[in-house]
Design an enzyme around this catalytic site. Structure first.
Site, PDB file in Angstrom:
ATOM      1  N   TYR A 153       0.812  -1.216   0.000  1.00  0.00           N
ATOM      2  CA  TYR A 153       0.000   0.000   0.000  1.00  0.00           C
ATOM      3  C   TYR A 153       0.844   1.264   0.000  1.00  0.00           C
ATOM      4  CZ  TYR A 153      -4.415  -2.317  -0.160  1.00  0.00           C
ATOM      5  OH  TYR A 153      -5.486  -3.042  -0.611  1.00  0.00           O
ATOM      6  N   HIS A 212      -5.455  -2.780   6.765  1.00  0.00           N
ATOM      7  CA  HIS A 212      -4.819  -3.806   5.951  1.00  0.00           C
ATOM      8  C   HIS A 212      -3.830  -4.652   6.747  1.00  0.00           C
ATOM      9  CE1 HIS A 212      -6.760  -2.733   2.287  1.00  0.00           C
ATOM     10  NE2 HIS A 212      -6.435  -1.465   2.435  1.00  0.00           N
ATOM     11  N   ASP A 239       5.607 -15.335   3.535  1.00  0.00           N
ATOM     12  CA  ASP A 239       4.453 -14.631   4.064  1.00  0.00           C
ATOM     13  C   ASP A 239       3.374 -14.797   2.992  1.00  0.00           C
ATOM     14  OD1 ASP A 239       2.495 -12.647   4.633  1.00  0.00           O
ATOM     15  OD2 ASP A 239       3.988 -11.415   5.655  1.00  0.00           O
TER      16      ASP A 239
END
Lengths: 756, 756
Positions: free
Chosen positions: B282, B435, B455
Site C-alpha cells: 500500500y 490492511h 508470508d
C-alpha cells in the site's frame, strides 16, 4: 634378457630422455599402427586445435573453464574410495566425478602439452588398477546387473566410456609396462565383467546395453582389441538368457530373435525419423555413447561408415531430439523423463558438436551451440567454435513435426504441433521399452516454454540420495506410469493394456493422419484399438490459428467407440489457480482418494460437480496467462477437481491439480476447445482478455465416417471442423451434408467459417 | 453584451487565429497568475524537454512508447460508458484506462505541440462533463464509500488525480467557456462528492483518503481553488462521523482526536524512517498521490516546502520502499500485499524519478530507474534520463535495515537482515491499519529473490473480475489475516489479540535490539506482550555468516513465557519438495482440516509425527536449492505437515505447504537453525551438498536474563550464540557462566566458536 630386466633398462633409458622424446620413444615402442589419440581426438585434430588456440572465443573459454576445473581437482588430490553407496551417495558421486575428471584431464594433456595432466590420469587409473581386482560386486543389491564401482553395471559402463578416452589421450605417453598393468588389471577384466560377466545387461536393446556396448567398444578401440570390438558391435554370441526375463524396471531382458550389440541398438530403438523409442529423456542419455563411439569408429574404423548407418540415423536423431524440446530447450518428459533436462546438458553439447561436424555443418545447430555457450575440446568442438566465430549460425526454427516410432517407422509415433508459442505434444507411440508409460493418445501442451497441460514425467529425484537413493521411487510405478496420470482416457479405472508391460509391448497406436501443411490448421489424428479390447479410441488434436480468435486455440476430439457401457475418466492436468467454471461444484469437508489403485489412490478428490448446460467451461490463470477449456458435456457427467498427493507416505509426489471429466457411456465423444487468452500482470494489476472467446461448442455430426464440431465465438462467428474418420488419406473429394448444408473437400479434414 | 454573445464572438475570433496564437490568446484571457501547466510539468520544464528531445535515449524511448500507445488509443475512439461493473469488469477497466490515457495525452500535447492530443483530452473530458451530472452513485453496493464512475470513491479519486493533470496540460488551450463547463459540470461536483459527499472516505488516515485528498488538491491547484485546497491539505472541518465507525475492510473510519487531510496522511502513517504503516504494497499504491501532489505543491505553493515536511519523509520513504523489496525488486508482502508487485510498477517510476530530482540526485536511484527502463515525461524524468545518459548511476546496494513503525517511530517496526543473497524480513510492527495482519514477530525468508519461507500475502486477485470482482475475497479475513497463516506463534488456536482489530490497533511489539554492524552476525530481537495477555513472546533472529558453514544460516530463537499451560503452534511455510526428516510421520488415508476456525479450517493435516530425538530436522528442495531446519524439540511435540486449501469452496487459496511444530507447555523455547545449502540441477543431475551442516542444536542456557544456544556442525565445530534478554543496550560487560565456562562480552549478544 627376461622381461623384468628389460623393463628396468627401458625405464633407465627413458628417464634420460626429454618429455617429448619420451613420448615418441614410447609410441615407437608399441605396435598400434593407428596412433593415439584416436577416439574423440586425433593427432591432426590436436595439431589444428593448437594452431588456433587463443583466437576462437568459445573454444578458448571452454578450454579455460575445463582447465580451471581440473587444476582445482588436481589440487584436491585423488580419491578412489571403496564402493559403497547408491546414486547420490558419496562413493557413487566420487567415482562419477573421477571419470569425468579423467576424460577432461586427458584432453588437457593433449591440447596443453602439460605433463601434470597425464600424471594425474595415470595415477588415478593406476589407483583403479590396484583397487579393481580386489572388488566383489557392489554391496548394494538393488540392480538386476550390479556393477563393481557402482551399484549397477550401467554406471560402471559410464566410467569405462569416459576413462577409455582418458587412456587414449595418455596412451603414447605411458610405458608399455604401465599400459600392460592398466589393461590386464583394469580395462580387460572391467570390459569382461560388464559383457561376459553380465549378459543380462550387455546383450539387450536398451539404453543400458548401449552404454555397455560402447564402453567395451571404446576400450577395444584404444587397445586395438578385435575380440572385444566384435562383442561391442554385435553382442555376445551366447548368453544363456531366458526369453521373457525382466530387469528391475520391469523391462524385458531377452526378446525372441532379438539382435544385440551396438549396431542392434542403433537399428532397433531408433525409428527412421530418428525418434528413440524410450523417449527424449533417455535419448539424450544414450546420445552420448552413441555419438562418441560413432566418432571413434569414424576415426579408427572408417570402413564401417558408421555415420551413414541406417540412412544416417545417428546424426538425424540429434535434429529430432532438439525438436523434442520446448521453447526453453527442455525435453518433453514422455515416458520416464525428469523435467528440466534440456539441450543444455553435456550430452547435447556432444550431440550438437558431432552432428554439426560430421553432418554437413548445419548452421541451425550453431545457434543451439551458441546458447550452450561451450563446445567439446576436440575437432568437432573446434569446428563449431569456428562456425560461431564466423557468424554462420542461423536460428533453429522448430516447426511442427511428426516422428514415427519403431525400427521401421511403422509403430505409431509422436506428433508435435507448433503455432505462435503454443506447442502440443501428442503421443501415439509404442510402449517405449521398460521406461514406457501407459498413456496412448495422451498429450501435453506448452506455451512459451511453460507447461499448460502437463505430462507428469517420472517419479524420481535422479541422484538425490535422500529420495530413495536417487533411484526410481515406488510411485513411478503406482502413479507416474499409470494411465490416469496422463491427459488421456482411462476406462473403468484400469490402465491401458491392464498396465501389463508384456501386453503393452506388443502394441502401438496407429497414425490416422498428420497434416501441418496449412499453418492455419495443423492437425494430427491417431487411433488406439488395443489399450482396451472392445473399445476403440480415436483422438484428433488440432491447433487452429484463426483471425477471429486472439491466439491459436486447440481442438481436442476424443472419439470412444464401445459396445459396452464403461466409465471413462478424461483428465486435464492444468497448473495454477482456478478462475471460473460454468458449473457448480461442492468441496468436501474431508478429502478422500479418488480410487484404490492404478494411480487413483494417489488423487485426492477436492471437489465434484455436474454440468449445468451442454458445455462445460473451466478456466484458470497460470504464469500471467488465462486459459479456458470448453468441452461438450452430458447431463450425467461428473466433473471432478482432483489433486495428486494421496497415499504418498514420503511426500514423493508433487501436489498438482487436475480437472477430470467422468462419463458413463458406451460410445461417446469428448470434444473440447482449449484457449490461451489474455494476460495478467501483478505489476500493472491489469487483467486483459480474462475470458475465453468460445461461446458454444457442439458436435454437429458424428458417425464412423465423419466427425464435425462447431465452434461459435463470442462475436457470433461460427467455425466448423470436419474430420474424416476413414479414408483420411484418400485423394477423392469428400461429400457430406450436415443440417441441409453440403460440405465438400479433398483431404483428411476441412475447416470453414460460416455465418449464423 | 450578454455572456452568450460574448462567447460566440470570442469563438469566431479564435477560429481566425493559428494554433499557437490561439493558445496564447486563451491564456491571456484567464487570470491565473501561475500559468499552466504547473502540476507535474512546468512551462520552463517543457521548454527544457523540447530542447533536449532526440538526444536522451531513455526519455525519447519513453516518449515514443507513450506516443504509440496514445496514437493507437485515439484511433480506437473515445468510450465513456455508463458505470456498471466491479473492478475487473468492462466499465471499470474502461474508466481506468481513460484516466491513464487522459494524463498521457495531456503530456504529449505539451511536449509535442500537436493539437490532436489536446482535442482528445478535451473531447473525453467533455464526455465526462456530460455524463457526470446524470450519474447516481455506482450501482455496485459493496463499498462503504461508493463512487460514481467506479464502485468506490477510491477509484473515482484515482480518476481525478490523473485527469487533473490532463486538464492542467490543456488548460490554456481551452476556452474560458470550455473550462467553465468542465469545472462546473465535472471537476467541482466531482471534488465535492469525494470530499463533502463522502466524509467517511475523505476524512481519514488511510491510503483511500490520501487518494481522495490528493484528487481534490490536484484539481484545486489547477483551478486555483483555495477552499478545495484547504480541504485537501487539512480535511473537512466537520464530518459528523462517529468514533469507531468501520469501513468494509474492517478498518476504523474515525479515531478519537484524529487529524485529517493530506498533511495528516503524511504525519500519521509514515514513521520517521519512511515506513508506511500499512506495509510496502500500500505504500507503493499511496506513493503516487503522495509524490505527484508533493511535486505539484512544490511548483504551485513552494512556500509550503512540502519536500521538507516532517524532515523530508516523503522523499526518504522512496528509499525505504526500495529497501522493502527482494533481490528482484518485488515488495515483501507484509499485511495485505499482492505478491509480484515491484519497483517496476508505474508508481515507483514516479517515486524514483521524483525522489532523484527533488531529493539530491542520489545516483543509486538511477540504477533502479535504469532497470525500470522508462521515465516520467516531465522535469524529473528528464533529470533521471540525463543522469543515466551521463553514466552517473551506481548500484542500489540494499543492506540490512531496521525501520521503525508509527508516526513518531516508537511503535515497533520491521527489521530486514541481508547477507549474501539471503534476506530475512522480521515484522514487529503496529497493526497497519485496516490492511494489517495478526502476525506479531513473524518473519519471512528469501534467497536470491525467491521465497524460502513465505508470508502468504493477501487473498485477492486484484482487478480479476472472475475472482470476487477483483476485490478482497472472504478468505482474506478467514485465512490471510489470521495468525496461523504466518511464521509465528499461535497460542491455543486463537489469533493474536483475539483477531480483534480494535485490540490489535492499540498495540505494537517492542524492539529489543537490532545490530547489523558486524556483517558476520546480524541480529534483530523483539518482544510482544499484548498478543496473548499473560504470555510474553520474545523472538530473536540472526543471520550468521561463518566460514565453518557453506552459506550464511539463520538462527531463530522464540522464547515463550507463560504461567499457564498452552498449546503453541509454530509453523514454517516452506515451498517445494520434502527431501528428508529425521522423524517418522504417518499420512492419513483421509484428510481432515487442522481446526475449525481462525485459519485452521483452511489447513489440511497431511501428516503427523513425533520427534525421535532432541533435535528435529526437516529438509526440502526448492528452485534447485536444499534447505534444512534443525529445531530443538520436546518428546511430546506434535510435528504436523499441513497444506493450505481446506474449506475453500471457490479455490481461492494457493495449495502451499507448512511444517508446524505443536507443543503443549507453559514457558518454552523454540530454537531453530535454518540452512540453505548446496544445489541441484536437473540438467547436470548432480546434487551438491544435499545435507545440512548442523549436527546438533541445544539451548544450553535460558533464563530471564540470557538465552544461549549451541550449534555443532558435522565437522565438530561448536558455535555458541548468547543473547541478553534484558539490558541488551547496556554498555556494561555481561558476565555469564555456562557449564563452568565463563562468557564475557559487551553488547546485546555474543557469538563464539569453541572446541569440543
Amino acid at each position: 634378457m627376461n622381461s623384468k630386466i628389460k623393463t628396468t633398462l627401458l625405464v633407465i633409458v627413458l628417464m634420460a630422455l626429454s618429455c617429448k622424446e619420451k613420448a615418441l620413444e614410447k609410441y615407437n615402442d608399441q605396435s598400434d599402427s593407428q596412433g593415439h589419440p584416436s577416439l574423440i581426438l586425433t593427432k591432426s585434430g590436436v595439431e589444428k586445435i593448437k594452431s588456433q588456440l587463443g583466437s576462437i572465443p568459445i573454444f578458448d573459454a571452454s578450454l579455460e573453464a575445463t582447465k580451471d576445473e581440473i587444476d582445482a581437482e588436481i589440487e584436491l588430490g585423488i580419491d578412489v574410495p571403496i564402493p559403497k553407496d547408491l546414486s547420490g551417495g558419496y562413493t557413487h558421486a566420487r567415482h562419477k566425478r573421477n571419470f569425468l575428471m579423467l576424460q577432461k584431464a586427458g584432453v588437457l594433456f593433449q591440447i596443453l602439452d602439460n605433463e601434470k595432466y597425464a600424471v594425474y590420469v595415470r595415477d588415478m587409473l593406476m589407483a583403479y588398477a590396484k583397487l579393481y581386482p580386489t572388488l566383489p560386486v557392489h554391496p548394494q543389491t538393488r540392480s538386476y546387473a550390479r556393477g563393481k564401482l557402482f551399484w549397477q553395471c550401467l554406471n560402471d559402463s559410464n566410467w569405462l566410456v569416459y576413462s577409455s578416452q582418458a587412456y587414449d589421450c595418455i596412451f603414447e605417453w605411458l610405458s608399455k609396462e604401465e599400459r600392460d598393468t592398466l589393461e590386464n588389471d583394469l580395462f580387460i577384466p572391467f570390459a569382461n565383467f560388464i559383457s561376459e560377466g553380465n549378459p543380462q545387461f550387455f546383450n539387450r536393446v536398451h539404453n543400458h546395453s548401449t552404454w555397455g556396448n560402447v564402453a567395451v567398444g571404446m576400450i577395444a578401440l584404444v587397445m586395438d582389441h578385435d575380440e572385444l570390438l566384435e562383442k561391442a558391435l554385435n553382442g555376445l554370441k551366447t548368453d544363456n538368457l531366458k526369453v521373457g526375463m525382466k530387469d528391475n524396471d520391469g523391462g524385458f531382458i531377452k526378446v525372441e530373435g532379438q539382435k544385440v550389440g551396438f549396431l542392434a541398438n542403433v537399428d532397433e530403438p531408433f525409428s527412421p525419423d530418428g525418434y528413440y523409442t524410450e523417449g527424449p529423456y533417455y535419448q539424450r542419455y544414450a546420445m552420448y555413447p552413441f555419438l562418441v563411439f560413432a566418432e571413434a569408429l569414424h576415426h579408427v574404423k572408417p570402413e564401417l561408415k558408421i555415420f551413414e548407418y541406417k540412412e544416417g540415423v545417428l546424426l538425424k536423431s540429434v535434429n529430432t531430439l532438439i525438436n523434442l524440446s520446448d521453447a526453453d530447450g527442455e525435453f518433453f518428459p514422455l515416458n520416464d523423463g525428469q523435467k528440466g533436462m534440456s539441450y543444455y546438458s553435456k550430452e547435447l553439447v556432444t550431440a550438437v558438436d558431432v552432428a554439426y561436424h560430421y553432418g554437413g555443418n548445419n548452421p541451425e545447430l550453431l545457434s543451439i551451440a551458441k546458447k550452450q555457450d561451450r563446445v567439446l575440446l576436440n575437432d568437432s568442438g573446434l569446428a563449431v567454435a569456428l562456425g560461431i566465430k564466423e557468424g554462420k549460425d542461423k536460428p533453429f526454427d522448430k516447426k511442427s513435426i511428426n516422428l514415427s516410432d519403431g525400427s521401421n517407422g511403422d509403430e505409431g509415433g509422436v506428433g508435435i504441433l507448433r503455432s505462435k508459442g503454443l506447442e502440443l505434444v501428442f503421443k501415439y507411440a509404442g510402449q517405449g521399452l521398460s521406461h514406457g508409460h501407459y498413456d496412448k493418445l495422451s498429450f501435453s501442451l506448452y506455451e512459451e516454454g511453460e507447461e499448460v497441460l502437463q505430462d507428469y514425467g517420472l517419479s524420481r529425484f535422479v541422484n538425490i540420495e535422500q529420495k530413495g537413493g536417487g533411484n526410481y521411487l515406488k510411485e513411478n510405478k503406482t502413479w507416474a506410469k499409470q494411465t490416469i496420470a496422463h491427459n488421456t482416457i482411462t476406462q473403468n479405472e484400469v490402465s491401458h493394456f491392464g498396465g501389463k508391460y508384456e501386453v503393452g509391448s506388443k502394441h502401438h497406436s496407429e497414425l490416422h493422419f498428420y497434416d501441418a501443411t496449412n499453418p492455419q490448421v495443423q492437425i494430427v489424428s491417431a487411433k488406439e484399438t488395443n489399450a482396451y479390447p472392445g473399445t476403440q479410441l480415436h483422438r484428433t488434436l488440432a491447433i487452429i490459428d484463426d483471425e477471429d480468435f486472439e491466439k491459436p486455440f486447440v481442438v481436442d476430439i476424443m472419439n470412444v467407440a464401445s459396445e459396452n457401457k464403461n466409465q471413462y475418466d478424461f483428465p486435464y492436468y492444468y497448473f495454477g489457480q482456478i478462475m471460473k467454471t460454468n458449473f457448480e461444484y461442492k468441496v468436501p469437508s474431508e478429502l478422500k482418494p479418488l480410487g484404490k489403485s492404478i494411480g487413483y489412490q494417489h488423487l485426492w478428490k477436492e471437489a465434484e460437480g455436474m454440468p449445468s448446460s451442454d458445455n462445460v467451461t473451466f478456466s484458470w490463470l497460470n504464469h500471467g496467462k488465462f486459459y479456458t477449456i470448453t468441452t461438450t458435456s452430458d447431463a450425467t457427467d461428473n466433473l471432478i477437481l482432483a489433486r495428486i498427493g494421496a497415499k504418498d507416505p514420503e511426500f514423493n509426489l508433487r501436489r498438482e491439480p487436475a480437472f477430470i471429466i467422468r462419463r458413463h457411456a458406451k460410445s461417446t465423444t469428448f470434444a473440447s476447445v482449449i484457449e490461451s487468452h489474455g494476460n495478467y500482470s501483478p505489476i500493472s494489476e491489469s487483467a486483459v482478455n480474462a475470458y475465453g472467446s468460445v461461446s458454444s461448442l457442439k458436435v454437429i455430426y458424428n458417425n464412423e465416417n465423419y466427425t464435425a464440431v462447431q465452434i461459435e465465438n463470442v462475436n457470433g462467428k461460427i467455425k466448423i471442423l470436419v474430420i474424416a474418420n476413414n479414408d483420411a488419406l484418400n485423394k477423392n473429394e469428400h461429400h457430406l451434408e450436415i443440417k441441409n448444408k453440403e460440405y465438400k473437400w479433398v483431404g483428411s479434414y476441412t475447416y470453414i467459417t460460416t455465418i449464423n
